[in-house]
Scaffold this active site. Sequence first.
Site, PDB file in Angstrom:
ATOM      1  CG  ASP A  14      -2.814 109.287 -28.429  1.00 21.82           C
ATOM      2  OD1 ASP A  14      -1.864 109.295 -27.632  1.00 21.82           O
ATOM      3  OD2 ASP A  14      -3.267 110.340 -28.938  1.00 21.82           O
ATOM      4  CB  SER A  15      -4.327 110.871 -24.492  1.00 23.29           C
ATOM      5  OG  SER A  15      -3.683 111.672 -25.466  1.00 23.29           O
ATOM      6  N   GLY A  47      -0.314 114.208 -20.841  1.00 24.66           N
ATOM      7  CA  GLY A  47       1.021 114.763 -20.598  1.00 24.66           C
ATOM      8  C   GLY A  47       1.159 115.743 -19.455  1.00 24.66           C
ATOM      9  CB  CYS A  77       0.204 107.374 -26.361  1.00 28.11           C
ATOM     10  SG  CYS A  77       0.298 108.617 -25.075  1.00 28.11           S
ATOM     11  CG  ASN A  78       6.179 109.150 -27.837  1.00 27.98           C
ATOM     12  OD1 ASN A  78       7.237 108.634 -28.153  1.00 27.98           O
ATOM     13  ND2 ASN A  78       5.326 109.599 -28.746  1.00 27.98           N
ATOM     14  CB  THR A  79       2.458 110.407 -22.370  1.00 32.04           C
ATOM     15  OG1 THR A  79       2.822 111.526 -23.178  1.00 32.04           O
ATOM     16  CG2 THR A  79       2.379 110.820 -20.927  1.00 32.04           C
ATOM     17  CB  CYS A 189       4.164 114.220 -28.255  1.00 36.53           C
ATOM     18  SG  CYS A 189       2.365 114.359 -28.046  1.00 36.53           S
ATOM     19  CB  THR A 190       1.509 110.079 -31.388  1.00 39.82           C
ATOM     20  OG1 THR A 190       0.636 110.096 -30.245  1.00 39.82           O
ATOM     21  CG2 THR A 190       2.498 108.950 -31.260  1.00 39.82           C
ATOM     22  CG  HIS A 191      -1.557 114.821 -29.717  1.00 43.21           C
ATOM     23  ND1 HIS A 191      -1.453 113.760 -28.852  1.00 43.21           N
ATOM     24  CD2 HIS A 191      -2.884 115.123 -29.790  1.00 43.21           C
ATOM     25  CE1 HIS A 191      -2.669 113.443 -28.396  1.00 43.21           C
ATOM     26  NE2 HIS A 191      -3.551 114.259 -28.954  1.00 43.21           N
TER      27      HIS A 191
HETATM   28  N1  DGL Z   1       0.004 111.634 -27.911  1.00 40.91           N
HETATM   29  C1  DGL Z   1       0.569 111.401 -26.659  1.00 40.91           C
HETATM   30  C2  DGL Z   1       2.062 111.157 -26.672  1.00 40.91           C
HETATM   31  O1  DGL Z   1       2.588 110.651 -27.648  1.00 40.91           O
HETATM   32  C3  DGL Z   1      -0.020 112.055 -25.434  1.00 40.91           C
HETATM   33  C4  DGL Z   1      -0.359 113.501 -25.458  1.00 40.91           C
HETATM   34  C5  DGL Z   1      -1.162 113.905 -24.250  1.00 40.91           C
HETATM   35  O2  DGL Z   1      -2.246 113.358 -24.058  1.00 40.91           O
HETATM   36  O3  DGL Z   1      -0.687 114.787 -23.502  1.00 40.91           O
HETATM   37  O4  DGL Z   1       2.739 111.397 -25.712  1.00 40.91           O
END
Ligand code: DGL
Length: 268
Positions: A14-15, A47, A77-79, A189-191
């Site tokens: 992930d990021s 993102g 990470c979705n992005t 978003c996984t965050h």
């Molecule tokens: N956790 C990430 C996601 O699922 C990326 C968040 C980010 O770095 O902006 O999209």
Amino acid sequence: MVLEKIMTPIALFDSGIGGLSVLHQAQKILPHESFVYFADTACVPYGTKSKETVSLCVEKAVEQLATLPIKALVVACNTATSITIKPLRLKYDFPIIGMEPAVKPAIERNRLLNKRVLVLATPLTLQQDKYNSLVTELDREDVVDAFPLPELVQYCEQLTFDEDKISTYLREKLQNLDLSTYSTVVLGCTHYPYYKKIFKALMGSSVEIIDGNIGTVKHLKSILASAQLLATSKPSTTSEVTFLSSYDKVETARRCRKALHYLSAQQI
Ligand code: DGL
């Protein structure tokens, strides 16, 4: 040789610390596996960056992970998934599992309740063709709204989990939406799952807060099972999770451990 492969770790990427919300579920569902977790802290957040920049960041990070003996990669990470999943699958021969906002189960649940669905994700995810074609295909009754929450990624990276602070932020951000119209909220978003309880309190107990984390891990499990790569006993010499990152390695590993501990304490 085959046994050796079974014992190699699964990589998650992930990021930053967002993908730990996926790892947290993977540790529960796949207790015999060992994991490598890579946080791209040199590039976080993804993102709010351009598609081109994120592609380069992901390419570099996965190149590094691919030098390790790994049996599968979860792009947690979705992005990153929405931008790079196709080229990654063309380039590497290990299984690559991606993530996308859980729009389908949300629409299915909403159908019974006749209200609306709110998808929360990063600005970049919501701009991509991958997300927009998913919604075009599934949202026949035009019930899906989407809203970006980029600052929530920053709060999460700072390990800011303070309920008052985050609730105030969310109330302000979402002030122009009528929250009473939603039956289901998708955390795309996984965050965001770090804040699941805060979302629940904000939206009310009848609103379901959905994320794709358990679904992703179940998918990973079925892919490993069909490739006969599922570990059935824990290797005694390998530590459960190895933390890697592209910047400030020692501090990132410390934050990752703290964040995983927080997720366990939250029981989500
Ligand atoms: N956790 C990430 C996601 O699922 C990326 C968040 C980010 O770095 O902006 O999209």
